[in-house]
Design an enzyme around this catalytic site. Structure first.
Site, PDB file in Angstrom:
ATOM      1  N   LYS A   1      33.649   1.460  98.448  1.00 24.54           N
ATOM      2  CA  LYS A   1      33.701   0.026  98.737  1.00 24.54           C
ATOM      3  C   LYS A   1      33.561  -0.715  97.408  1.00 24.54           C
ATOM      4  O   LYS A   1      32.468  -0.909  96.895  1.00 24.54           O
ATOM      5  CB  LYS A   1      32.576  -0.366  99.692  1.00 24.54           C
ATOM      6  CG  LYS A   1      32.870  -1.621 100.552  1.00 24.54           C
ATOM      7  CD  LYS A   1      33.078  -2.909  99.783  1.00 24.54           C
ATOM      8  CE  LYS A   1      31.753  -3.516  99.346  1.00 24.54           C
ATOM      9  NZ  LYS A   1      31.970  -4.842  98.649  1.00 24.54           N
ATOM     10  N   GLU A  57      21.016   2.086  91.701  1.00 21.86           N
ATOM     11  CA  GLU A  57      20.941   1.671  90.296  1.00 21.86           C
ATOM     12  C   GLU A  57      21.039   0.168  90.309  1.00 21.86           C
ATOM     13  O   GLU A  57      22.103  -0.401  90.605  1.00 21.86           O
ATOM     14  CB  GLU A  57      22.066   2.329  89.490  1.00 21.86           C
ATOM     15  CG  GLU A  57      21.852   2.273  87.993  1.00 21.86           C
ATOM     16  CD  GLU A  57      22.401   1.007  87.374  1.00 21.86           C
ATOM     17  OE1 GLU A  57      21.589   0.074  87.150  1.00 21.86           O
ATOM     18  OE2 GLU A  57      23.599   0.928  87.119  1.00 21.86           O
ATOM     19  N   CYS A  74      23.424  -4.477  83.463  1.00 20.12           N
ATOM     20  CA  CYS A  74      22.113  -4.368  84.105  1.00 20.12           C
ATOM     21  C   CYS A  74      21.033  -3.940  83.112  1.00 20.12           C
ATOM     22  O   CYS A  74      19.861  -4.252  83.298  1.00 20.12           O
ATOM     23  CB  CYS A  74      22.179  -3.386  85.263  1.00 20.12           C
ATOM     24  SG  CYS A  74      22.932  -1.806  84.820  1.00 20.12           S
ATOM     25  N   GLU A 128      16.700 -11.820  85.856  1.00 17.11           N
ATOM     26  CA  GLU A 128      17.911 -11.225  85.293  1.00 17.11           C
ATOM     27  C   GLU A 128      19.017 -12.285  85.261  1.00 17.11           C
ATOM     28  O   GLU A 128      19.473 -12.760  86.299  1.00 17.11           O
ATOM     29  CB  GLU A 128      18.352 -10.028  86.129  1.00 17.11           C
ATOM     30  CG  GLU A 128      19.503  -9.267  85.519  1.00 17.11           C
ATOM     31  CD  GLU A 128      19.879  -8.029  86.305  1.00 17.11           C
ATOM     32  OE1 GLU A 128      20.284  -7.040  85.673  1.00 17.11           O
ATOM     33  OE2 GLU A 128      19.774  -8.047  87.547  1.00 17.11           O
TER      34      GLU A 128
END
Length: 493
Positions: free
Chosen positions: A185, A261, A295, A392
């Protein structure tokens, strides 16, 4: 070898790929793929949802059935198929790189770099396919015991938009090497490259149902995968918020295995003995690479007070020189952010930094008048309590914080819910070793940042995730261990 950028790259496939066949969505819906450079629609893609996921699951279930071509294939031949797929990607490297730049916005030369890493990753796992084996275990009594490593089954692989090809191969590679079937996906922002790789998987010779791609949105297509009772494993890369939902869905359904993750707020410590020019280059790369959409970006940079002012000046100078613009232009270093949502989030966090008292050294606004471009931004005098130091950002916004002692830097590095990566720049081996030992992060870089290889495991501590990707460690997540014990007769019957 030189590769040619082409902003007019043709989109060849826009459908759902199931059982080695192209399908329209069961609902008849489509969704637009937006070019982040100009905010215009590139093409519309078939929008998969629960019905399409169900179709993909049944195809994968048939492909994984005992006695099927895939289940009885020699492990060496599984590896050859992965290697063939990598060859086809190498053949089409220029096309794939142009397609990724079109849908993602990263500079074309960076997309070429992504393709090369992705190809190496598939080749690495192609070599692992026939080396996945158990062991013989000495057991008490008159028994013979051994273990088998068997594929988990049907794996749902949910891919983000920041590295849309590389993060396909780092999941598909180990999953297929271990003998699983996959349903991919891709992120709704960047489905085109995944769909094209599906076409290459058929050309490579993978049996029907082994490699399936269902583009769509997270709550519908992604949610259907994570809740499905016959999906045995989900591997997800993306935000911590969505990762929590996936973990809940796994528990509510069939307690499927998961690899997560997720986000990060990674520290980078600049020691007073560091070469300032080298350290500034490391910090610049660690934050600004991939438009800051990493990330593990070095988004909290702790600089010793003795060198702080000089280091800030060097970081500012590097940011100001950064060329932002057309990702197909060879002079461009930084392209647009992925979409309007991410663009607005970054600008909001920049405004919070200004309001909370950080010093804006450069940037701080949008770049240009169309598309999702953000100026390279540097903040100094950042304090730990500020939003830009805690959240973040996932954009080209550098935070420079001051520290006095290494012990303080370690404590502040660990004062976060994340633990994906960390780094330190120093000429002192003892300092580097102590920091690497005491910082709570899955990856620690010493005198570098973003140094990585297909064979090196990657993953996070704390809320940055669970499990590891890349390296042989990733294989464990796609296998079940079966223990087999046989009684040894004491005399001939």
């Amino acid at each position: 070898m030189s590769y040619k950028p082409n902003s007019k790259v043709q989109v060849k496939h826009t459908q759902i790929f199931i059982n080695n066949e192209w399908h329209n969505s069961a609902s008849g819906k489509k969704f637009p793929v937006i070019n982040p450079t100009n905010a215009e629609t590139i093409v519309e893609v078939q929008e998969g949802d629960q019905a399409d996921v169900e179709k993909a699951v049944q195809a994968a279930k048939a492909a994984f059935k005992n006695g099927s071509v895939w289940r009885t294939m020699d492990a060496y031949d599984r590896g050859r198929l992965l290697y063939k797929l990598s060859d086809l990607m190498e053949r089409d490297i220029e096309y794939l790189a142009n397609l990724q730049t079109l849908e993602n916005g990263k500079p074309f030369k960076d997309s070429i770099g992504d393709m090369k890493f992705a190809i190496k990753t598939l080749r690495y796992y192609s070599g692992c396919a026939d080396k996945i084996h158990g062991k013989v275990i000495p057991t008490d009594g008159n028994t013979f015991t051994y273990t088998r490593l068997e594929p988990v089954g049907i794996c749902g692989l949910i891919i983000p938009w920041n590295f849309p090809v590389l993060l396909v191969t780092n999941k598909v590679g180990p999953a297929l090497a271990c003998g699983n079937c996959v349903i991919l996906k891709p992120a709704e922002q960047t489905p085109l490259t995944s769909i094209y790789i599906a076409a290459l998987s058929k050309e490579a010779g993978f049996p029907p149902g082994v490699f399936n791609v269902v583009p769509g949105y997270g709550p519908t297509a992604g949610g259907a995968l994570t809740h499905h009772m016959e999906v045995d494993k989900v591997s997800f890369t993306g935000s911590t918020e969505v990762g929590k939902l996936i973990q809940q869905a796994a528990g509510k359904s069939n307690t499927k295995r998961i690899t997560l993750e997720m986000g990060g707020k990674s520290p980078l410590v600049i020691c007073p003995d560091a070469d300032l020019d080298e350290a500034a280059e490391i910090a610049h790369l660690g934050l600004f690479m991939n438009q800051g959409e990493c990330c593990c970006a070095s988004s909290r940079i702790f600089v010793h007070e003795d060198i702080y002012d000089a280091f800030v000046a060097k970081c500012k100078a590097l940011a100001v020189k950064r060329v932002v613009g057309d990702p197909y232009d060879e002079k461009t270093i930084q392209g647009p952010q992925i979409d309007d949502e991410q663009f607005d989030k970054i600008l909001d966090l920049i405004e919070s930094g200004k309001k909370e008292g950080a010093k804006l050294e450069c940037g701080g606004s949008r770049h240009g008048t169309k598309g999702y471009f953000v100026q390279p931004t540097v903040f100094s005098n950042v304090q730990d309590h500020m939003r830009i130091a805690k959240e973040e950002i996932f954009g080209p916004v550098m935070q420079l914080l001051k520290y006095k002692t290494l012990e303080e830097a370690i404590e502040r590095s660990n004062a976060t819910s994340y633990g994906l990566a960390a780094g330190i720049v120093t000429k002192n081996l003892n300092t580097a070793t102590l920091y690497a030992q005491q910082v709570r992060a899955g990856t620690v870089w010493v005198n570098c940042f973003f140094a990585g290889s297909a064979q090196v495991p990657f993953g996070g501590f704390k809320m940055s995730g669970q499990g590891r990707e890349f390296g042989t460690d990733a294989l464990h997540a796609y296998c079940e261990i079966k223990s087999v014990t046989t009684r040894i007769p004491q005399k001939n019957s």
